[in-house]
Design an enzyme around this catalytic site. Structure first.
Site, PDB file in Angstrom:
ATOM      1  N   ASP A 175       0.379   3.765   1.665  1.00 51.10           N
ATOM      2  CA  ASP A 175       0.335   4.337   3.020  1.00 51.10           C
ATOM      3  C   ASP A 175       1.750   4.597   3.547  1.00 51.10           C
ATOM      4  O   ASP A 175       2.607   3.706   3.514  1.00 51.10           O
ATOM      5  CB  ASP A 175      -0.415   3.355   3.941  1.00 51.10           C
ATOM      6  CG  ASP A 175      -0.789   3.986   5.279  1.00 51.10           C
ATOM      7  OD1 ASP A 175       0.131   4.448   5.990  1.00 51.10           O
ATOM      8  OD2 ASP A 175      -1.983   4.024   5.605  1.00 51.10           O
ATOM      9  N   CYS A 207      -6.313  -0.036   6.743  1.00 49.21           N
ATOM     10  CA  CYS A 207      -6.016   0.553   5.428  1.00 49.21           C
ATOM     11  C   CYS A 207      -7.118   1.536   5.027  1.00 49.21           C
ATOM     12  O   CYS A 207      -8.299   1.166   4.947  1.00 49.21           O
ATOM     13  CB  CYS A 207      -5.891  -0.549   4.382  1.00 49.21           C
ATOM     14  SG  CYS A 207      -5.489   0.071   2.731  1.00 49.21           S
ATOM     15  N   ARG A 256       2.912   4.682   6.314  1.00 49.04           N
ATOM     16  CA  ARG A 256       3.321   3.922   7.502  1.00 49.04           C
ATOM     17  C   ARG A 256       3.781   2.500   7.182  1.00 49.04           C
ATOM     18  O   ARG A 256       4.062   1.732   8.101  1.00 49.04           O
ATOM     19  CB  ARG A 256       2.153   3.873   8.503  1.00 49.04           C
ATOM     20  CG  ARG A 256       1.719   5.259   8.995  1.00 49.04           C
ATOM     21  CD  ARG A 256       0.364   5.200   9.667  1.00 49.04           C
ATOM     22  NE  ARG A 256      -0.701   4.865   8.710  1.00 49.04           N
ATOM     23  CZ  ARG A 256      -1.991   4.732   9.043  1.00 49.04           C
ATOM     24  NH1 ARG A 256      -2.366   4.884  10.295  1.00 49.04           N
ATOM     25  NH2 ARG A 256      -2.889   4.440   8.124  1.00 49.04           N
ATOM     26  N   CYS A 283       0.843  -1.196   0.000  1.00 44.89           N
ATOM     27  CA  CYS A 283       0.000   0.000   0.000  1.00 44.89           C
ATOM     28  C   CYS A 283       0.883   1.252   0.000  1.00 44.89           C
ATOM     29  O   CYS A 283       1.982   1.256   0.548  1.00 44.89           O
ATOM     30  CB  CYS A 283      -0.907   0.011   1.225  1.00 44.89           C
ATOM     31  SG  CYS A 283      -2.085   1.394   1.205  1.00 44.89           S
ATOM     32  N   HIS A 332      -2.343  -3.979   4.964  1.00 44.65           N
ATOM     33  CA  HIS A 332      -2.179  -3.590   6.367  1.00 44.65           C
ATOM     34  C   HIS A 332      -3.539  -3.308   6.993  1.00 44.65           C
ATOM     35  O   HIS A 332      -4.425  -2.756   6.333  1.00 44.65           O
ATOM     36  CB  HIS A 332      -1.254  -2.380   6.501  1.00 44.65           C
ATOM     37  CG  HIS A 332      -1.799  -1.133   5.882  1.00 44.65           C
ATOM     38  ND1 HIS A 332      -2.375  -0.124   6.625  1.00 44.65           N
ATOM     39  CD2 HIS A 332      -1.896  -0.741   4.593  1.00 44.65           C
ATOM     40  CE1 HIS A 332      -2.771   0.844   5.799  1.00 44.65           C
ATOM     41  NE2 HIS A 332      -2.505   0.493   4.561  1.00 44.65           N
TER      42      HIS A 332
HETATM   43 CO    CO Z   1      -3.498   1.200   2.953  1.00 45.10          CO
END
Ligand code: CO
Length: 216
Positions: A51, A108, A53, A49, A105
């Site tokens: 993302d 998400c 993080r 992803c 994750h």
């Molecule tokens: Co995500």
């Protein structure tokens, strides 16, 4: 501080960070950058992803050169995505990676947004793929009362679906025919920093419905 100074300092922080990092790496290993210029030979392709993080190298404690990376919103494998398909092709055919990892994750944002009915603008088109995964598993998902638990399960089901999407590609099937490439489905959790292996691995065409199998 004025807004422009604020923006400048947040931007300069990265360049300064880079200089510090390069100095530390050189001190630790004088050959570090020289080795990188020799080329890459990663064993892993990471589809994760976007993302911020979920940085592939950091959470797996790996170094530059070890993982070939593709990231998009909610780690989707979409066959009409030229970007993703080029990355998969190059990783498998040219770099000859041994493992392809789809890493989702919990929590998400893409998956959570897909579970709602709100208009996400242009992103609607992308999230539609997750809505399809939801609908495919609607009975299981709607038997889960708690929203967070349900979304966690959709995160897992989404990863499993993307592993299956990889198995449906000619590139992966062709690799399976000629050598060993393992496809893995993982989910990362922010709560403890740990990765769960969903054992969604496809390394045999037997797991794939006949309609998706190519004669190779
Ligand atoms: Co995500």
């Amino acid at each position: 501080m004025s807004e422009i100074n604020n923006i400048k300092s947040s931007y300069n922080r990265l360049l300064q960070g880079n200089r510090d990092w390069a100095a530390i790496k050189t001190k630790e290993d004088p050959e570090f950058f020289k080795n990188l210029t020799m080329g890459q030979n990663p064993e892993y392709l990471w589809i994760g992803c976007s993302d911020s993080r979920v940085p592939a190298n950091e959470i797996t404690d790996t170094k530059s050169g070890e993982i070939f990376v593709h990231r998009n919103i909610a780690n989707l494998v979409v066959h009409t995505d030229m970007n993703l398909m080029s990355v998969v092709y190059y990783a498998v055919e040219v770099l000859r990676v041994k493992h392809i990892i789809v890493c989702g994750h919990y929590g998400c944002g893409g998956v959570l947004a897909a579970m709602e009915n709100s208009d996400q603008g242009f992103v609607n088109n992308w999230l539609r793929h997750i809505k399809e995964v939801y609908q495919k598993n609607v009975i299981e998902l709607e038997s889960i009362q708690d929203f967070k638990e349900r979304s966690n399960r959709l995160v897992e089901l989404n990863v499993i679906e993307q592993v299956r999407n990889l198995a449906k590609t000619k590139v992966v099937q062709n690799a399976w025919k000629n050598r060993t490439v393992q496809v893995h489905g993982w989910v990362y959790g922010f709560n403890d920093g740990l990765i769960t292996d969903l054992n969604a691995m496809h390394d045999e065409l037997i797991d794939l419905e006949p309609i998706f199998r190519y004669k190779l």
